[in-house]
Design a protein around this motif. Structure first.
Motif, PDB file in Angstrom:
ATOM      1  N   ASN A  24      15.763   1.719  -2.092  1.00  7.82           N
ATOM      2  CA  ASN A  24      15.004   1.788  -3.197  1.00  7.82           C
ATOM      3  C   ASN A  24      14.148   2.787  -3.091  1.00  7.82           C
ATOM      4  N   PRO A  25      14.068   3.801  -3.891  1.00  8.32           N
ATOM      5  CA  PRO A  25      13.302   5.144  -3.761  1.00  8.32           C
ATOM      6  C   PRO A  25      11.733   4.764  -4.286  1.00  8.32           C
ATOM      7  N   THR A  26      11.479   3.540  -4.889  1.00 13.91           N
ATOM      8  CA  THR A  26      10.198   3.243  -5.194  1.00 13.91           C
ATOM      9  C   THR A  26       9.586   2.456  -4.552  1.00 13.91           C
ATOM     10  N   ALA A  27      10.252   1.756  -3.631  1.00 12.71           N
ATOM     11  CA  ALA A  27       9.584   0.658  -2.555  1.00 12.71           C
ATOM     12  C   ALA A  27       8.687   1.540  -1.617  1.00 12.71           C
ATOM     13  N   VAL A  28       7.801   1.008  -1.522  1.00 15.37           N
ATOM     14  CA  VAL A  28       6.501   1.298  -0.752  1.00 15.37           C
ATOM     15  C   VAL A  28       6.283   0.602   0.605  1.00 15.37           C
ATOM     16  N   LEU A  29       5.954   1.213   1.695  1.00 19.30           N
ATOM     17  CA  LEU A  29       5.743   0.911   3.145  1.00 19.30           C
ATOM     18  C   LEU A  29       4.235   1.106   3.351  1.00 19.30           C
ATOM     19  N   ILE A  30       3.381  -0.083   3.590  1.00 16.02           N
ATOM     20  CA  ILE A  30       2.125   0.050   3.839  1.00 16.02           C
ATOM     21  C   ILE A  30       1.746  -0.544   5.253  1.00 16.02           C
ATOM     22  N   ASP A  31       1.473   0.467   6.020  1.00 15.71           N
ATOM     23  CA  ASP A  31       0.795   0.210   7.418  1.00 15.71           C
ATOM     24  C   ASP A  31      -0.737  -0.392   7.534  1.00 15.71           C
ATOM     25  N   VAL A  32      -0.886  -1.500   7.749  1.00 17.71           N
ATOM     26  CA  VAL A  32      -2.145  -2.176   7.771  1.00 17.71           C
ATOM     27  C   VAL A  32      -2.829  -2.028   9.200  1.00 17.71           C
ATOM     28  N   ARG A  33      -2.396  -1.259  10.004  1.00 21.31           N
ATOM     29  CA  ARG A  33      -3.070  -1.420  11.125  1.00 21.31           C
ATOM     30  C   ARG A  33      -4.418  -0.474  11.200  1.00 21.31           C
ATOM     31  N   THR A  34      -4.942  -0.315  12.252  1.00 19.01           N
ATOM     32  CA  THR A  34      -6.012   0.570  12.470  1.00 19.01           C
ATOM     33  C   THR A  34      -6.016   1.991  12.524  1.00 19.01           C
ATOM     34  N   LYS A  35      -6.774   2.735  12.189  1.00 22.61           N
ATOM     35  CA  LYS A  35      -6.904   4.232  12.259  1.00 22.61           C
ATOM     36  C   LYS A  35      -6.750   4.484  13.786  1.00 22.61           C
ATOM     37  N   ALA A  36      -7.205   4.021  14.811  1.00 21.66           N
ATOM     38  CA  ALA A  36      -6.949   3.994  16.245  1.00 21.66           C
ATOM     39  C   ALA A  36      -5.607   3.730  16.621  1.00 21.66           C
ATOM     40  N   GLU A  37      -4.906   2.632  15.954  1.00 21.15           N
ATOM     41  CA  GLU A  37      -3.549   2.528  16.265  1.00 21.15           C
ATOM     42  C   GLU A  37      -2.557   3.512  15.654  1.00 21.15           C
ATOM     43  N   TRP A  38      -3.020   3.922  14.464  1.00 22.79           N
ATOM     44  CA  TRP A  38      -2.110   5.081  13.616  1.00 22.79           C
ATOM     45  C   TRP A  38      -2.340   6.500  14.533  1.00 22.79           C
ATOM     46  N   SER A  39      -3.491   6.767  15.082  1.00 23.25           N
ATOM     47  CA  SER A  39      -3.389   8.004  15.900  1.00 23.25           C
ATOM     48  C   SER A  39      -2.992   7.847  17.334  1.00 23.25           C
ATOM     49  N   PHE A  40      -3.081   6.608  18.146  1.00 21.00           N
ATOM     50  CA  PHE A  40      -2.615   6.606  19.538  1.00 21.00           C
ATOM     51  C   PHE A  40      -1.497   6.171  19.776  1.00 21.00           C
ATOM     52  N   VAL A  41      -1.117   5.384  18.698  1.00 23.26           N
ATOM     53  CA  VAL A  41       0.268   4.678  19.057  1.00 23.26           C
ATOM     54  C   VAL A  41       1.375   5.330  18.225  1.00 23.26           C
ATOM     55  N   GLY A  42       1.183   5.617  16.980  1.00 24.29           N
ATOM     56  CA  GLY A  42       1.795   6.306  15.977  1.00 24.29           C
ATOM     57  C   GLY A  42       2.168   5.341  14.732  1.00 24.29           C
ATOM     58  N   LYS A  43       3.172   5.825  14.134  1.00 25.14           N
ATOM     59  CA  LYS A  43       3.177   4.989  12.846  1.00 25.14           C
ATOM     60  C   LYS A  43       4.677   5.466  12.202  1.00 25.14           C
ATOM     61  N   PRO A  44       5.286   4.488  11.366  1.00 22.15           N
ATOM     62  CA  PRO A  44       6.588   5.111  10.763  1.00 22.15           C
ATOM     63  C   PRO A  44       6.583   6.309  10.081  1.00 22.15           C
ATOM     64  N   ASP A  45       7.771   7.013  10.123  1.00 24.21           N
ATOM     65  CA  ASP A  45       7.891   8.308   9.582  1.00 24.21           C
ATOM     66  C   ASP A  45       8.712   8.153   8.538  1.00 24.21           C
ATOM     67  N   LEU A  46       8.474   8.378   7.236  1.00 24.92           N
ATOM     68  CA  LEU A  46       9.527   8.132   5.967  1.00 24.92           C
ATOM     69  C   LEU A  46       9.884   9.430   5.409  1.00 24.92           C
ATOM     70  N   SER A  47       9.603  10.622   6.437  1.00 23.84           N
ATOM     71  CA  SER A  47       9.676  11.994   5.745  1.00 23.84           C
ATOM     72  C   SER A  47      11.069  12.367   5.269  1.00 23.84           C
ATOM     73  N   ILE A  48      12.161  11.422   6.141  1.00 22.96           N
ATOM     74  CA  ILE A  48      13.671  11.707   5.617  1.00 22.96           C
ATOM     75  C   ILE A  48      13.759  11.263   4.479  1.00 22.96           C
ATOM     76  N   LEU A  49      13.193  10.239   3.843  1.00 23.44           N
ATOM     77  CA  LEU A  49      13.139   9.708   2.646  1.00 23.44           C
ATOM     78  C   LEU A  49      12.372  10.290   1.686  1.00 23.44           C
ATOM     79  N   ASN A  50      11.901  11.375   2.125  1.00 26.04           N
ATOM     80  CA  ASN A  50      10.887  12.180   1.151  1.00 26.04           C
ATOM     81  C   ASN A  50       9.944  11.316   0.452  1.00 26.04           C
ATOM     82  N   ARG A  51       9.211  10.504   1.443  1.00 24.30           N
ATOM     83  CA  ARG A  51       8.060   9.733   1.162  1.00 24.30           C
ATOM     84  C   ARG A  51       7.160   9.471   2.299  1.00 24.30           C
TER      85      ARG A  51
END
Length: 149
Positions: A24-51
């Motif tokens: 579903n190209p219109t489905a949206v993934l929302i990462d609700v963790r903290t800024k610190a988690e995004w920076s230091f732990v990483g986050k999902p990468d949807l670039s292969i799906l152009n999103r």
């Protein structure tokens, strides 16, 4: 890992969530963790799906108080246009379930229908025997795309 007792939000394992995002190209993934988690732990990468993943804190670091503007920030990030499916992810599936339930409550007030999904296991998954995350289950352990800044 979260156990869903509400039909308002369905649990998906990370691979199921990826499959849904692929289909579903219109489905949206929302990462609700903290800024610190995004920076230091990483986050999902949807670039292969152009999103990209929407990043909106459910709880604010460092006191972990609930973000009272979460739903409003989500709507702003979506340009006030709701997709047919929203997926929520956090570290292990608990915060994301709470965020999804808050969105459900907000949508119910406006009589909108959106399929809501919690990514059970989350980004890092449950603690293993050594009390480490990221190897037992979760987005990362399933080998799904992710990145770190």
């Amino acid at each position: 890992m979260s156990t869903n007792t509400s039909s308002a939000v369905q649990d998906l394992r990370p691979v199921q969530a990826w499959d849904l995002l692929e289909k579903n190209p219109t489905a949206v993934l929302i990462d609700v963790r903290t800024k610190a988690e995004w920076s230091f732990v990483g986050k999902p990468d949807l670039s292969i799906l152009n999103r990209s993943v929407l990043t909106i804190e459910w709880c604010r670091y460092p006191d972990m108080s609930v973000n009272p503007r979460f739903v409003e920030e989500m709507n702003e990030a979506l340009g006030n246009v709701l997709p047919s499916q929203l997926l929520f992810i956090c570290r292990s599936g608990a915060r994301s379930m709470n965020a999804a339930l808050a969105v459900h409550a907000s949508l119910a007030e406006g009589a909108h229908h959106v399929d809501l999904f919690n990514v059970a296991e989350g980004f890092e998954g449950d603690l293993d025997q050594e009390k480490h995350r990221g190897g037992l289950n979760g987005w990362k352990s399933h080998g799904l795309p992710w990145g770190q800044s």
